[in-house]
Design a protein around this motif. Structure first.
Motif, PDB file in Angstrom:
ATOM      1  N   ASP A 186       7.687   2.154 -36.930  1.00 35.89           N
ATOM      2  CA  ASP A 186       6.368   2.645 -37.354  1.00 35.89           C
ATOM      3  C   ASP A 186       5.290   2.289 -36.340  1.00 35.89           C
ATOM      4  O   ASP A 186       4.259   2.986 -36.238  1.00 35.89           O
ATOM      5  N   LEU A 187       5.503   1.209 -35.585  1.00 40.87           N
ATOM      6  CA  LEU A 187       4.493   0.703 -34.650  1.00 40.87           C
ATOM      7  C   LEU A 187       4.814   1.084 -33.201  1.00 40.87           C
ATOM      8  O   LEU A 187       4.199   0.544 -32.272  1.00 40.87           O
ATOM      9  N   ASP A 188       5.727   1.996 -33.016  1.00 45.66           N
ATOM     10  CA  ASP A 188       6.154   2.417 -31.676  1.00 45.66           C
ATOM     11  C   ASP A 188       4.953   2.841 -30.829  1.00 45.66           C
ATOM     12  O   ASP A 188       4.210   3.759 -31.187  1.00 45.66           O
ATOM     13  N   GLY A 189       4.744   2.135 -29.720  1.00 43.44           N
ATOM     14  CA  GLY A 189       3.696   2.503 -28.777  1.00 43.44           C
ATOM     15  C   GLY A 189       2.290   2.097 -29.175  1.00 43.44           C
ATOM     16  O   GLY A 189       1.339   2.356 -28.416  1.00 43.44           O
ATOM     17  N   ARG A 190       2.124   1.471 -30.313  1.00 37.55           N
ATOM     18  CA  ARG A 190       0.776   1.083 -30.744  1.00 37.55           C
ATOM     19  C   ARG A 190       0.342  -0.212 -30.074  1.00 37.55           C
ATOM     20  O   ARG A 190       1.155  -1.092 -29.797  1.00 37.55           O
ATOM     21  N   PRO A 191      -0.955  -0.360 -29.786  1.00 38.88           N
ATOM     22  CA  PRO A 191      -1.432  -1.621 -29.211  1.00 38.88           C
ATOM     23  C   PRO A 191      -1.262  -2.768 -30.207  1.00 38.88           C
ATOM     24  O   PRO A 191      -1.556  -2.624 -31.394  1.00 38.88           O
ATOM     25  N   MET A 192      -0.781  -3.906 -29.693  1.00 36.01           N
ATOM     26  CA  MET A 192      -0.471  -5.053 -30.538  1.00 36.01           C
ATOM     27  C   MET A 192      -1.162  -6.309 -30.008  1.00 36.01           C
ATOM     28  O   MET A 192      -1.408  -6.460 -28.818  1.00 36.01           O
ATOM     29  N   ALA A 193      -1.450  -7.213 -30.911  1.00 37.82           N
ATOM     30  CA  ALA A 193      -1.863  -8.573 -30.549  1.00 37.82           C
ATOM     31  C   ALA A 193      -0.667  -9.481 -30.795  1.00 37.82           C
ATOM     32  O   ALA A 193      -0.004  -9.383 -31.829  1.00 37.82           O
ATOM     33  N   ALA A 194      -0.388 -10.362 -29.848  1.00 38.95           N
ATOM     34  CA  ALA A 194       0.780 -11.246 -29.979  1.00 38.95           C
ATOM     35  C   ALA A 194       0.505 -12.548 -29.229  1.00 38.95           C
ATOM     36  O   ALA A 194      -0.502 -12.683 -28.525  1.00 38.95           O
TER      37      ALA A 194
END
Length: 304
Positions: A186-194
């Protein structure tokens, strides 16, 4: 010299009342027993403390000199007894707690506040540090309790270990927010904070994306997840965060909240532990607080 508490009590009451029988009544003892206590005290001191004149008990000058000393000893013993009783009842003492950044803003201060609600005389040191520092502090017995990422096994530490399933943080108006479970796909290619490079949470998150052949795009690199909540709130990214941070955000923000949390698959876990020194018995206060902390972590495990 082998003075006893009961000898000093009997002496004080005889000095106050001028009568062995009255002193015995006050102390709940027989007159012969009270007389024996006085006689034994005189034997230990090597002094006569009382003389009988015309049927009355008259203190010697040595007895008058000794009275303030005896009262000071008895008062100190009474104070120490009261203090230790209060410590046993958790109403006095000091507690030194070190906690990881995830728990520092909300969870730990709130838990401490609830724990101290009926303990106005208990003092607390509460310090936020990196897990490696917390491990060192607890191992060296500088602190009573630590909450950190699970350390490597150590003979200097007693630990209670937890594996907490991380959750997906999304803006409340995100199209995915209606789903109960979010997948890496569902989060494919979305900007993430990690978290920063090399952190086990980042490695596990990247592995979860790879399992579902989803692209992991890390826009924000952080030391802990607390700042990520503001970034998610502003629609800049999503985040696979620890449930301690998520639970703290939920407690601190009234509804409607601008960030929602959903279960995430494949499973990404955060390993945390309650730490205590292995070579020093915990105080009653520390044991009680550790139990409260354990209960809180079990509740967080079941929250999402």
């Amino acid at each position: 010299m082998n003075l006893s508490f009961r000898q000093l009590q009997a002496f004080r009451e005889v000095m106050r009342t001028g009568s062995v029988s009255e002193a015995a009544r006050i102390l709940g003892r027989t007159q012969p027993a009270a007389s024996a206590l006085i006689a034994n005290l005189e034997g230990e001191l090597g002094l006569a403390l009382f003389r009988r004149q015309r049927g009355k008990l008259v203190p010697t000058p040595e007895a008058r000199y000794f009275l303030p000393e005896a009262e000071a000893i008895l008062d100190r013993l009474a104070l120490s007894t009261r203090t230790m009783r209060e410590i046993g009842e958790l109403s006095q003492g000091r507690l030194k707690i070190a906690c990881m950044p995830a728990a520092a803003p909300v969870m730990m201060p709130q838990l401490v506040a609830e724990f101290l609600d009926d303990k106005p005389d208990v003092r607390v040191s509460l310090m936020m540090r990196a897990s490696s520092v917390i491990e060192e502090w607890i191992s060296s017995q500088q602190y009573d309790i630590g909450l950190s990422e699970t350390p490597n096994p150590s003979g200097a530490l007693d630990t209670e270990d937890f594996r907490l399933a991380c959750v997906c943080a999304l803006p409340a108006d995100d199209p995915l927010a209606h789903k109960e479970d979010i997948t890496a796909a569902d989060l494919d290619g979305r900007p993430m904070a990690a978290l920063q490079d090399g952190h086990p949470n980042l490695i596990d998150t990247q592995r979860a994306f790879a399992v579902q052949k989803a692209r992991f795009v890390q826009r924000f690199e952080l030391r802990n997840f607390q700042p990520a909540m503001t970034l998610v709130e502003n629609g800049l990214c999503a985040c696979i965060c620890d449930p301690i941070t998520a639970a703290g955000f939920i407690k601190a923000r009234p509804e409607p909240r601008s960030v929602v949390f959903r279960r995430f698959t494949p499973n990404v876990e955060l390993a945390v532990s309650i730490l205590q020194p292995a070579h020093r018995p915990p105080s009653t206060l520390a044991t009680s607080f550790a139990q409260c902390l354990s209960t809180e972590l079990h509740e967080i495990q079941n929250l999402f």
